[in-house]
Design a protein around this motif. Structure first.
Motif, PDB file in Angstrom:
ATOM      1  N   LEU A   1      58.548  60.553  57.874  1.00 45.18           N
ATOM      2  CA  LEU A   1      57.718  61.433  58.693  1.00 45.18           C
ATOM      3  C   LEU A   1      56.440  60.764  59.179  1.00 45.18           C
ATOM      4  CD1 LEU A   1      58.114  64.757  56.679  1.00 45.18           C
ATOM      5  CD2 LEU A   1      59.024  64.284  58.952  1.00 45.18           C
ATOM      6  N   THR A   2      55.879  59.882  58.363  1.00 45.49           N
ATOM      7  CA  THR A   2      54.609  59.246  58.734  1.00 45.49           C
ATOM      8  C   THR A   2      54.802  57.859  59.332  1.00 45.49           C
ATOM      9  OG1 THR A   2      54.324  58.283  56.513  1.00 45.49           O
ATOM     10  CG2 THR A   2      53.394  60.479  56.908  1.00 45.49           C
ATOM     11  N   GLY A   3      55.918  57.208  59.013  1.00 48.15           N
ATOM     12  CA  GLY A   3      56.177  55.876  59.545  1.00 48.15           C
ATOM     13  C   GLY A   3      55.409  54.770  58.860  1.00 48.15           C
ATOM     14  N   THR A   4      54.858  55.043  57.681  1.00 49.26           N
ATOM     15  CA  THR A   4      54.106  54.021  56.959  1.00 49.26           C
ATOM     16  C   THR A   4      54.362  54.116  55.467  1.00 49.26           C
ATOM     17  OG1 THR A   4      51.884  53.215  56.382  1.00 49.26           O
ATOM     18  CG2 THR A   4      52.079  55.534  56.986  1.00 49.26           C
ATOM     19  N   ILE A   5      54.452  52.963  54.807  1.00 46.60           N
ATOM     20  CA  ILE A   5      54.703  52.899  53.367  1.00 46.60           C
ATOM     21  C   ILE A   5      53.515  53.417  52.571  1.00 46.60           C
ATOM     22  CG2 ILE A   5      53.786  50.561  53.083  1.00 46.60           C
ATOM     23  CD1 ILE A   5      56.933  51.998  51.366  1.00 46.60           C
ATOM     24  N   PHE A   6      52.350  53.485  53.216  1.00 44.76           N
ATOM     25  CA  PHE A   6      51.162  53.958  52.506  1.00 44.76           C
ATOM     26  C   PHE A   6      51.290  55.428  52.088  1.00 44.76           C
ATOM     27  CE2 PHE A   6      49.056  50.470  55.027  1.00 44.76           C
ATOM     28  CZ  PHE A   6      48.862  49.655  53.936  1.00 44.76           C
ATOM     29  N   ALA A   7      52.050  56.213  52.850  1.00 38.53           N
ATOM     30  CA  ALA A   7      52.226  57.635  52.514  1.00 38.53           C
ATOM     31  C   ALA A   7      52.935  57.807  51.170  1.00 38.53           C
ATOM     32  CB  ALA A   7      52.963  58.354  53.629  1.00 38.53           C
ATOM     33  N   PRO A   8      54.126  57.200  50.947  1.00 38.98           N
ATOM     34  CA  PRO A   8      54.753  57.335  49.630  1.00 38.98           C
ATOM     35  C   PRO A   8      53.968  56.667  48.515  1.00 38.98           C
ATOM     36  CG  PRO A   8      56.014  55.839  51.030  1.00 38.98           C
ATOM     37  CD  PRO A   8      55.013  56.515  51.905  1.00 38.98           C
ATOM     38  N   MET A   9      53.246  55.603  48.814  1.00 38.58           N
ATOM     39  CA  MET A   9      52.404  54.969  47.788  1.00 38.58           C
ATOM     40  C   MET A   9      51.340  55.939  47.291  1.00 38.58           C
ATOM     41  SD  MET A   9      51.714  51.081  49.095  1.00 38.58           S
ATOM     42  CE  MET A   9      52.991  49.815  49.050  1.00 38.58           C
TER      43      MET A   9
ATOM     44  N   VAL B   1      57.832  70.843  58.873  1.00 39.00           N
ATOM     45  CA  VAL B   1      58.218  71.144  60.254  1.00 39.00           C
ATOM     46  C   VAL B   1      57.190  70.583  61.225  1.00 39.00           C
ATOM     47  CG1 VAL B   1      58.497  73.014  61.944  1.00 39.00           C
ATOM     48  CG2 VAL B   1      59.623  73.164  59.715  1.00 39.00           C
ATOM     49  N   ARG B   2      55.916  70.773  60.912  1.00 37.11           N
ATOM     50  CA  ARG B   2      54.849  70.262  61.766  1.00 37.11           C
ATOM     51  C   ARG B   2      54.879  68.739  61.833  1.00 37.11           C
ATOM     52  NH1 ARG B   2      52.077  71.014  66.232  1.00 37.11           N
ATOM     53  NH2 ARG B   2      50.119  69.864  66.217  1.00 37.11           N
ATOM     54  N   MET B   3      55.049  68.083  60.700  1.00 31.86           N
ATOM     55  CA  MET B   3      55.074  66.617  60.657  1.00 31.86           C
ATOM     56  C   MET B   3      56.308  66.069  61.364  1.00 31.86           C
ATOM     57  SD  MET B   3      53.715  65.955  56.767  1.00 31.86           S
ATOM     58  CE  MET B   3      53.643  64.157  56.897  1.00 31.86           C
ATOM     59  N   ASP B   4      57.423  66.781  61.284  1.00 28.65           N
ATOM     60  CA  ASP B   4      58.642  66.321  61.953  1.00 28.65           C
ATOM     61  C   ASP B   4      58.493  66.411  63.465  1.00 28.65           C
ATOM     62  OD1 ASP B   4      61.390  65.380  61.740  1.00 28.65           O
ATOM     63  OD2 ASP B   4      61.960  67.342  62.530  1.00 28.65           O
ATOM     64  N   LYS B   5      57.842  67.456  63.954  1.00 27.60           N
ATOM     65  CA  LYS B   5      57.588  67.565  65.391  1.00 27.60           C
ATOM     66  C   LYS B   5      56.722  66.417  65.877  1.00 27.60           C
ATOM     67  CE  LYS B   5      58.004  72.608  65.811  1.00 27.60           C
ATOM     68  NZ  LYS B   5      57.266  73.881  66.098  1.00 27.60           N
ATOM     69  N   GLU B   6      55.693  66.087  65.116  1.00 30.35           N
ATOM     70  CA  GLU B   6      54.807  64.982  65.482  1.00 30.35           C
ATOM     71  C   GLU B   6      55.547  63.651  65.432  1.00 30.35           C
ATOM     72  OE1 GLU B   6      51.348  65.169  63.054  1.00 30.35           O
ATOM     73  OE2 GLU B   6      50.637  67.068  63.908  1.00 30.35           O
ATOM     74  N   ARG B   7      56.459  63.512  64.469  1.00 37.58           N
ATOM     75  CA  ARG B   7      57.240  62.279  64.367  1.00 37.58           C
ATOM     76  C   ARG B   7      58.110  62.096  65.609  1.00 37.58           C
ATOM     77  NH1 ARG B   7      62.388  61.150  63.263  1.00 37.58           N
ATOM     78  NH2 ARG B   7      62.835  63.349  62.819  1.00 37.58           N
ATOM     79  N   LYS B   8      58.751  63.172  66.048  1.00 33.32           N
ATOM     80  CA  LYS B   8      59.621  63.088  67.225  1.00 33.32           C
ATOM     81  C   LYS B   8      58.817  62.755  68.475  1.00 33.32           C
ATOM     82  CE  LYS B   8      63.112  66.256  65.391  1.00 33.32           C
ATOM     83  NZ  LYS B   8      63.722  67.616  65.454  1.00 33.32           N
TER      84      LYS B   8
ATOM     85  N   GLU C   1      57.820  58.994  68.162  1.00 31.47           N
ATOM     86  CA  GLU C   1      58.920  58.075  68.407  1.00 31.47           C
ATOM     87  C   GLU C   1      59.374  58.125  69.860  1.00 31.47           C
ATOM     88  OE1 GLU C   1      61.928  59.096  65.628  1.00 31.47           O
ATOM     89  OE2 GLU C   1      60.915  58.142  63.924  1.00 31.47           O
ATOM     90  N   GLY C   2      59.198  59.284  70.507  1.00 29.98           N
ATOM     91  CA  GLY C   2      59.549  59.417  71.911  1.00 29.98           C
ATOM     92  C   GLY C   2      60.997  59.095  72.164  1.00 29.98           C
ATOM     93  N   ASN C   3      61.234  58.291  73.166  1.00 29.47           N
ATOM     94  CA  ASN C   3      62.594  57.909  73.538  1.00 29.47           C
ATOM     95  C   ASN C   3      62.924  56.499  73.074  1.00 29.47           C
ATOM     96  OD1 ASN C   3      63.123  60.362  74.917  1.00 29.47           O
ATOM     97  ND2 ASN C   3      61.970  59.599  76.693  1.00 29.47           N
ATOM     98  N   GLY C   4      62.285  56.076  72.002  1.00 29.65           N
ATOM     99  CA  GLY C   4      62.544  54.737  71.479  1.00 29.65           C
ATOM    100  C   GLY C   4      63.997  54.590  71.053  1.00 29.65           C
ATOM    101  N   GLN C   5      64.482  53.347  71.118  1.00 26.77           N
ATOM    102  CA  GLN C   5      65.876  53.094  70.759  1.00 26.77           C
ATOM    103  C   GLN C   5      66.093  53.355  69.282  1.00 26.77           C
ATOM    104  OE1 GLN C   5      67.185  49.145  71.636  1.00 26.77           O
ATOM    105  NE2 GLN C   5      69.319  49.540  71.100  1.00 26.77           N
ATOM    106  N   LYS C   6      67.103  54.128  68.970  1.00 22.48           N
ATOM    107  CA  LYS C   6      67.415  54.445  67.588  1.00 22.48           C
ATOM    108  C   LYS C   6      68.192  53.308  66.951  1.00 22.48           C
ATOM    109  CE  LYS C   6      67.484  59.465  68.015  1.00 22.48           C
ATOM    110  NZ  LYS C   6      68.281  60.692  67.794  1.00 22.48           N
ATOM    111  N   LEU C   7      68.030  53.175  65.650  1.00 24.46           N
ATOM    112  CA  LEU C   7      68.742  52.159  64.895  1.00 24.46           C
ATOM    113  C   LEU C   7      70.239  52.446  64.911  1.00 24.46           C
ATOM    114  CD1 LEU C   7      68.367  49.699  62.966  1.00 24.46           C
ATOM    115  CD2 LEU C   7      68.426  51.338  61.077  1.00 24.46           C
TER     116      LEU C   7
END
Length: 239
Positions: free
Chosen positions: A123-131, A192-199, A202-208
């Motif tokens: 959701l945050t895109g950074t390892i610092f969040a789980p740390m 839900v709020r964090m997932d909306k911000e994540r989307k 990420e925008g239309n970036g290429q998915k893995l």
């Protein structure tokens, strides 16, 4: 690749709130699991050793594991399995995280925490969040076991409601269930709020690209299978 990005202040505050809200939920589910498990095996009580200074304990038991374990489990391991899909990677890393503790009494809590930490990474895109979440959870566990649990249990045991119910354990489960319901509602709102911000981020970036089931290399799962086998051998020997 380890995702090392700046964690925004709002997401930092959300991580703190999520850890606090998730704590009673995980405590409840872990307690239910232990209650069920106690009907099949004898459980041992392993008291924590608090003879060390609080600073040393917070550093070696709370801080260091939060850094090292998150780099491995939410960094390297999730990256290794992310090609099969984000949810699958989170589940696999959480399973290994739980098995890694080699304690059936301490299986459900690490499993749920691993899922929580993995979702915070996504959701945050950074390892610092789980740390940060891992560290805060360790601190909460330390404070609860050293300062809070006995006080709360003694207080609840002396209430008229506990005497009416006739079981302190059942009373605690009822109270935790009520608190957990409220916490789950608040957690849902935050996620839900964090997932909306994540989307949006990420925008239309290429998915893995994800591998199809036919192209899965089962040799990638040999370490996990080995760990599961060792876990059950350890369980049989200990219990």
């Amino acid at each position: 690749m380890l995702s090392i990005k700046k964690l925004s202040l709002i997401n930092f505050l959300r991580v703190v709130a999520i850890v606090i809200l998730a704590y009673p939920v995980i405590l409840l589910l872990n307690g239910i699991f232990l209650t069920i498990l106690s009907h099949f095996v004898g459980l041992e009580n392993y008291p924590m050793d608090y003879n060390e200074s609080r600073i040393k304990y917070l550093f070696y038991i709370c801080f260091i594991p939060a850094i090292c374990e998150e780099i491995f489990f939410r960094g390297a391991l999730i990256n290794s399995y992310n090609i099969y899909g984000g949810k699958f990677a989170i589940l696999m890393s959480s399973l290994v995280f739980a098995l890694f503790h080699f304690d059936v009494q301490n299986f459900i809590a690490p499993l749920l925490l691993g899922i929580l930490f993995g979702n915070l990474l996504e959701l945050t895109g950074t390892i610092f969040a789980p740390m940060i979440a891992h560290f805060l959870n360790n601190v909460l566990a330390f404070i609860s076991s050293k300062y809070v649990n006995d006080i709360v249990f003694n207080y609840l045991d002396n209430t008229s409601l506990a005497r009416d119910i006739g079981s302190l354990q059942l009373y605690i489960i009822i109270m935790l269930s009520i608190v957990s319901i409220v916490c789950l509602i608040l957690l849902r709102i935050l996620f839900v709020r964090m997932d909306k911000e994540r989307k949006i981020r990420e925008g239309n970036g290429q998915k893995l690209r994800r591998r199809s089931i036919e192209s899965i290399d089962f040799f990638n799962f040999v370490p996990i299978v080995t760990l599961i086998i060792l876990y059950f051998i350890y369980f049989v020997v200990v219990f």
